[in-house]
Design a protein around this motif. Structure first.
Motif, PDB file in Angstrom:
ATOM      1  N   GLY A 215       0.760  -1.239   0.000  1.00 17.12           N
ATOM      2  CA  GLY A 215       0.000   0.000   0.000  1.00 17.12           C
ATOM      3  C   GLY A 215       0.790   1.287   0.000  1.00 17.12           C
ATOM      4  O   GLY A 215       0.332   2.290  -0.558  1.00 17.12           O
ATOM      5  N   ILE A 216       1.954   1.330   0.636  1.00 12.13           N
ATOM      6  CA  ILE A 216       2.701   2.586   0.732  1.00 12.13           C
ATOM      7  C   ILE A 216       3.305   2.927  -0.622  1.00 12.13           C
ATOM      8  O   ILE A 216       3.968   2.100  -1.245  1.00 12.13           O
ATOM      9  N   GLU A 217       3.098   4.148  -1.066  1.00 10.80           N
ATOM     10  CA  GLU A 217       3.592   4.549  -2.379  1.00 10.80           C
ATOM     11  C   GLU A 217       5.112   4.724  -2.339  1.00 10.80           C
ATOM     12  O   GLU A 217       5.654   5.395  -1.468  1.00 10.80           O
ATOM     13  N   ALA A 218       5.786   4.076  -3.291  1.00 14.76           N
ATOM     14  CA  ALA A 218       7.241   4.146  -3.387  1.00 14.76           C
ATOM     15  C   ALA A 218       7.654   3.682  -4.780  1.00 14.76           C
ATOM     16  O   ALA A 218       6.903   2.978  -5.463  1.00 14.76           O
ATOM     17  N   ASP A 219       8.845   4.087  -5.203  1.00 14.50           N
ATOM     18  CA  ASP A 219       9.373   3.630  -6.494  1.00 14.50           C
ATOM     19  C   ASP A 219       9.891   2.203  -6.401  1.00 14.50           C
ATOM     20  O   ASP A 219       9.728   1.409  -7.332  1.00 14.50           O
ATOM     21  N   VAL A 220      10.538   1.899  -5.279  1.00 12.19           N
ATOM     22  CA  VAL A 220      11.175   0.591  -5.088  1.00 12.19           C
ATOM     23  C   VAL A 220      10.888   0.116  -3.667  1.00 12.19           C
ATOM     24  O   VAL A 220      10.877   0.917  -2.726  1.00 12.19           O
ATOM     25  N   VAL A 221      10.655  -1.181  -3.516  1.00 10.78           N
ATOM     26  CA  VAL A 221      10.501  -1.796  -2.198  1.00 10.78           C
ATOM     27  C   VAL A 221      11.656  -2.775  -1.986  1.00 10.78           C
ATOM     28  O   VAL A 221      11.900  -3.630  -2.842  1.00 10.78           O
ATOM     29  N   VAL A 222      12.368  -2.630  -0.880  1.00  8.62           N
ATOM     30  CA  VAL A 222      13.420  -3.577  -0.515  1.00  8.62           C
ATOM     31  C   VAL A 222      12.993  -4.256   0.777  1.00  8.62           C
ATOM     32  O   VAL A 222      12.757  -3.597   1.784  1.00  8.62           O
ATOM     33  N   LEU A 223      12.875  -5.561   0.722  1.00  8.03           N
ATOM     34  CA  LEU A 223      12.379  -6.341   1.859  1.00  8.03           C
ATOM     35  C   LEU A 223      13.489  -7.225   2.399  1.00  8.03           C
ATOM     36  O   LEU A 223      14.058  -8.035   1.665  1.00  8.03           O
ATOM     37  N   ALA A 224      13.824  -7.055   3.679  1.00 12.21           N
ATOM     38  CA  ALA A 224      14.836  -7.875   4.344  1.00 12.21           C
ATOM     39  C   ALA A 224      14.139  -8.884   5.245  1.00 12.21           C
ATOM     40  O   ALA A 224      13.516  -8.504   6.238  1.00 12.21           O
ATOM     41  N   LEU A 225      14.224 -10.165   4.905  1.00 12.19           N
ATOM     42  CA  LEU A 225      13.663 -11.236   5.734  1.00 12.19           C
ATOM     43  C   LEU A 225      14.816 -11.837   6.530  1.00 12.19           C
ATOM     44  O   LEU A 225      15.571 -12.670   6.028  1.00 12.19           O
ATOM     45  N   ILE A 226      14.953 -11.418   7.766  1.00 11.05           N
ATOM     46  CA  ILE A 226      16.107 -11.746   8.604  1.00 11.05           C
ATOM     47  C   ILE A 226      15.737 -12.885   9.547  1.00 11.05           C
ATOM     48  O   ILE A 226      14.926 -12.706  10.457  1.00 11.05           O
ATOM     49  N   GLY A 227      16.317 -14.059   9.319  1.00 14.57           N
ATOM     50  CA  GLY A 227      16.064 -15.183  10.209  1.00 14.57           C
ATOM     51  C   GLY A 227      14.633 -15.663  10.193  1.00 14.57           C
ATOM     52  O   GLY A 227      14.147 -16.225  11.176  1.00 14.57           O
ATOM     53  N   GLU A 228      13.929 -15.474   9.080  1.00 11.89           N
ATOM     54  CA  GLU A 228      12.533 -15.887   8.986  1.00 11.89           C
ATOM     55  C   GLU A 228      12.419 -17.382   8.687  1.00 11.89           C
ATOM     56  O   GLU A 228      13.376 -18.020   8.273  1.00 11.89           O
ATOM     57  N   ARG A 229      11.212 -17.900   8.896  1.00  8.00           N
ATOM     58  CA  ARG A 229      10.930 -19.276   8.489  1.00  8.00           C
ATOM     59  C   ARG A 229      11.042 -19.381   6.977  1.00  8.00           C
ATOM     60  O   ARG A 229      10.687 -18.448   6.245  1.00  8.00           O
ATOM     61  N   GLY A 230      11.506 -20.524   6.501  1.00  7.47           N
ATOM     62  CA  GLY A 230      11.723 -20.688   5.074  1.00  7.47           C
ATOM     63  C   GLY A 230      10.466 -20.479   4.250  1.00  7.47           C
ATOM     64  O   GLY A 230      10.506 -19.914   3.150  1.00  7.47           O
ATOM     65  N   ARG A 231       9.322 -20.902   4.766  1.00 10.49           N
ATOM     66  CA  ARG A 231       8.082 -20.775   3.995  1.00 10.49           C
ATOM     67  C   ARG A 231       7.656 -19.321   3.854  1.00 10.49           C
ATOM     68  O   ARG A 231       6.874 -18.979   2.959  1.00 10.49           O
ATOM     69  N   GLU A 232       8.130 -18.427   4.748  1.00 10.91           N
ATOM     70  CA  GLU A 232       7.756 -17.019   4.666  1.00 10.91           C
ATOM     71  C   GLU A 232       8.250 -16.384   3.375  1.00 10.91           C
ATOM     72  O   GLU A 232       7.626 -15.458   2.855  1.00 10.91           O
ATOM     73  N   LEU A 233       9.370 -16.876   2.852  1.00 11.24           N
ATOM     74  CA  LEU A 233       9.915 -16.309   1.621  1.00 11.24           C
ATOM     75  C   LEU A 233       8.931 -16.488   0.473  1.00 11.24           C
ATOM     76  O   LEU A 233       8.607 -15.536  -0.245  1.00 11.24           O
ATOM     77  N   GLY A 234       8.447 -17.719   0.292  1.00 13.39           N
ATOM     78  CA  GLY A 234       7.485 -17.969  -0.767  1.00 13.39           C
ATOM     79  C   GLY A 234       6.176 -17.240  -0.530  1.00 13.39           C
ATOM     80  O   GLY A 234       5.537 -16.741  -1.468  1.00 13.39           O
ATOM     81  N   HIS A 235       5.760 -17.149   0.736  1.00 14.95           N
ATOM     82  CA  HIS A 235       4.513 -16.456   1.066  1.00 14.95           C
ATOM     83  C   HIS A 235       4.585 -14.986   0.678  1.00 14.95           C
ATOM     84  O   HIS A 235       3.657 -14.440   0.064  1.00 14.95           O
ATOM     85  N   PHE A 236       5.702 -14.330   1.023  1.00 12.13           N
ATOM     86  CA  PHE A 236       5.832 -12.906   0.722  1.00 12.13           C
ATOM     87  C   PHE A 236       5.926 -12.654  -0.779  1.00 12.13           C
ATOM     88  O   PHE A 236       5.316 -11.714  -1.290  1.00 12.13           O
ATOM     89  N   THR A 237       6.692 -13.460  -1.465  1.00 13.26           N
ATOM     90  CA  THR A 237       6.916 -13.189  -2.885  1.00 13.26           C
ATOM     91  C   THR A 237       5.717 -13.575  -3.741  1.00 13.26           C
ATOM     92  O   THR A 237       5.351 -12.850  -4.676  1.00 13.26           O
ATOM     93  N   ARG A 238       5.077 -14.716  -3.434  1.00 15.68           N
ATOM     94  CA  ARG A 238       3.969 -15.184  -4.265  1.00 15.68           C
ATOM     95  C   ARG A 238       2.628 -14.586  -3.849  1.00 15.68           C
ATOM     96  O   ARG A 238       1.884 -14.071  -4.681  1.00 15.68           O
ATOM     97  N   ASP A 239       2.339 -14.664  -2.547  1.00 10.16           N
ATOM     98  CA  ASP A 239       1.002 -14.315  -2.084  1.00 10.16           C
ATOM     99  C   ASP A 239       0.871 -12.851  -1.667  1.00 10.16           C
ATOM    100  O   ASP A 239      -0.167 -12.229  -1.892  1.00 10.16           O
ATOM    101  N   VAL A 240       1.917 -12.312  -1.020  1.00  7.38           N
ATOM    102  CA  VAL A 240       1.824 -10.947  -0.501  1.00  7.38           C
ATOM    103  C   VAL A 240       2.126  -9.920  -1.586  1.00  7.38           C
ATOM    104  O   VAL A 240       1.296  -9.076  -1.910  1.00  7.38           O
ATOM    105  N   LEU A 241       3.315 -10.000  -2.148  1.00  7.20           N
ATOM    106  CA  LEU A 241       3.688  -9.033  -3.176  1.00  7.20           C
ATOM    107  C   LEU A 241       3.032  -9.355  -4.508  1.00  7.20           C
ATOM    108  O   LEU A 241       2.513  -8.470  -5.185  1.00  7.20           O
TER     109      LEU A 241
END
Length: 440
Positions: free
Chosen positions: A183-209
């Motif tokens: 939702g936040i307006e920006a030209d570029v989004v940089v997301l740092a997933l630090i020590g997250e569960r492995g499944r969170e990566l796929g969730h953020f990239t496929r389902d969230v973003l």
């Protein structure tokens, strides 16, 4: 060959290294190894590669230097490493961000994680860059559309602001970060997933973003099973990528999930090197590391862009006075507190508005808007102070006109905090007017 293709080819050729300093393992401990032969040529933070006798290569990082030996912390278990194994000195860790990284997933070393070839930029830069000069930085910019009523009104986010998101586990922190990423307006989004569960990566990239969100995003990920060196480096690499786009004049939204895991990784590294635990079990150097990371975000200088940052903090037992939360809250431009009691009654995002603040106010709103914000906070505060009496049946309607009004407005104000607003900020304020019982 196009100019862009030639530039990437030149960068790849430039990075070919044909000569290395070689040392050997002389001592192996529980958390690291001592290497002989490199003390006169190595520097703190230099990368090495241990060549095990079974053919494996184990990367590591130099964290201490003596007169004749260096101490290396490895990026993985030391199983199989033997005395006398060769160690190659790779040099300082640098990454080469490029505009073609948009839509990509990379690791903290600047390598591809999505199975596709990653083009290198024309310049390799260190991941521990210094923040912009404070005297030359611009002030905070204009208010940003967020898609969330609460952040469009009572908790505004402005360009270049640094916000902390404080929550316990399972309270909706990641979901709120996802809403902000979309939702936040920006030209570029940089997301740092630090020590997250492995499944969170796929969730953020496929389902969230999703495809549309990924098209403007770079995701830097280090999962929870990786070494503390890698997890700590994830935040630095992601910030370095954000700085690359900021230096090109773009507005970057930086999301870090979470600073707590960054702090835990730093604690593991520091304790392995003998630094004493002091701040609630954390080493004294933690404060500097967190503050430096936060200072790298924010408004740029000159013709640079800005980095608007959201740092999430996982607080244990809703302890807002823990070392990590306390350090970060003191250097940010606002903080948002999510509470378990609110989530348990089904309101998401579970923002406790009375404990949250945006330091972009009052400048980010007009006089009329500030009056509305103050009134909304006042009504929620009146209800909060009287809630125990109300819920227990000890309050009699008509005893206090202000409490009576707060009781009538609370359901609407409470629902307003969780509402989404795809339109402009003005639409969110019209909704707030209606919640306060005023004609819009």
């Amino acid at each position: 060959m196009s100019e862009v293709e030639f530039r990437h080819l030149a960068a790849a050729i430039r990075d070919i290294k044909y000569a290395f300093h070689i040392g050997r393992v002389v001592e192996i401990g529980a958390t690291g190894a001592k290497i002989g032969g490199l003390a006169q040529v190595a520097g703190i933070g230099d990368r090495v590669e241990i060549r095990c006798r079974d053919g494996r290569s184990l990367p590591g990082e130099i964290r201490a230097i003596g007169t004749s030996e260096v101490t290396v912390l490895a990026d993985g278990p030391l199983t199989g490493v033997a005395l006398g194994d060769k160690v190659r000195l790779l040099g300082e860790l640098r990454i080469a961000p490029d505009n073609t990284w948009l839509g990509r997933i990379i690791d903290p070393m600047g390598r591809s994680l999505d199975g596709r070839y990653l083009l290198l930029g024309p310049e390799r830069v260190p991941v521990d860059a210094v923040p912009p000069a404070p005297a030359r930085r611009r002030g905070l910019g204009e208010r940003l559309e967020t898609g969330l009523c609460a952040f469009n009104t009572v908790l505004p986010v402005v360009r270049g602001q640094r916000v902390g998101l404080f929550a316990g586990s399972g309270v909706g922190k990641s979901s709120l970060l996802a809403d902000m990423a979309r939702g936040i307006e920006a030209d570029v989004v940089v997301l740092a997933l630090i020590g997250e569960r492995g499944r969170e990566l796929g969730h953020f990239t496929r389902d969230v973003l999703g495809p549309e969100g990924m098209a403007r995003s770079v995701v830097v990920a280090a999962t929870s099973d990786q070494s503390p060196l890698t997890r700590r480096r994830c935040a630095w690499t992601a910030m370095t990528v954000a700085e690359h786009f900021r230096n090109e004049g773009k507005h970057v939204l930086f999301l870090a999930d979470s600073v707590t895991r960054f702090a835990e990784a730093h604690r593991e590294v520091s304790l392995a090197l003998g630094e004493p635990p002091t701040l609630g079990g954390y080493p004294p150097s933690l404060a500097h590391e967190i503050m430096t990371l936060a200072e790298r975000a924010g408004p740029g200088e000159g013709d640079q862009g800005d980095i608007t940052a959201v740092f999430s903090v996982l607080v244990a037992g809703a302890d807002m006075d823990g070392p990590v939360a306390d350090i970060l809250r003191g250097v940010l431009d606002g903080h948002v507190v999510l509470e378990r009691q609110i989530a348990e009654r089904g309101r998401y995002p579970a923002i406790n508005l009375l404990k949250s603040v945006s330091r972009s106010l009052p400048g980010a709103a007009s006089d009329e808007e500030n009056m509305l914000i103050q009134e909304a906070r006042e009504m929620l505060g009146v209800y909060d102070r009287a809630e125990l009496m109300i819920q227990s049946g000890l309050y009699t309607q008509g005893s206090n006109p202000q409490i009576d009004r707060a009781i009538s407005l609370f359901p609407r104000l409470d629902a307003f905090i969780s509402e989404r607003e795809p339109g402009a900020t003005a639409d969110s304020f019209r909704k707030l007017l209606q919640c306060l019982g005023r004609p819009g």
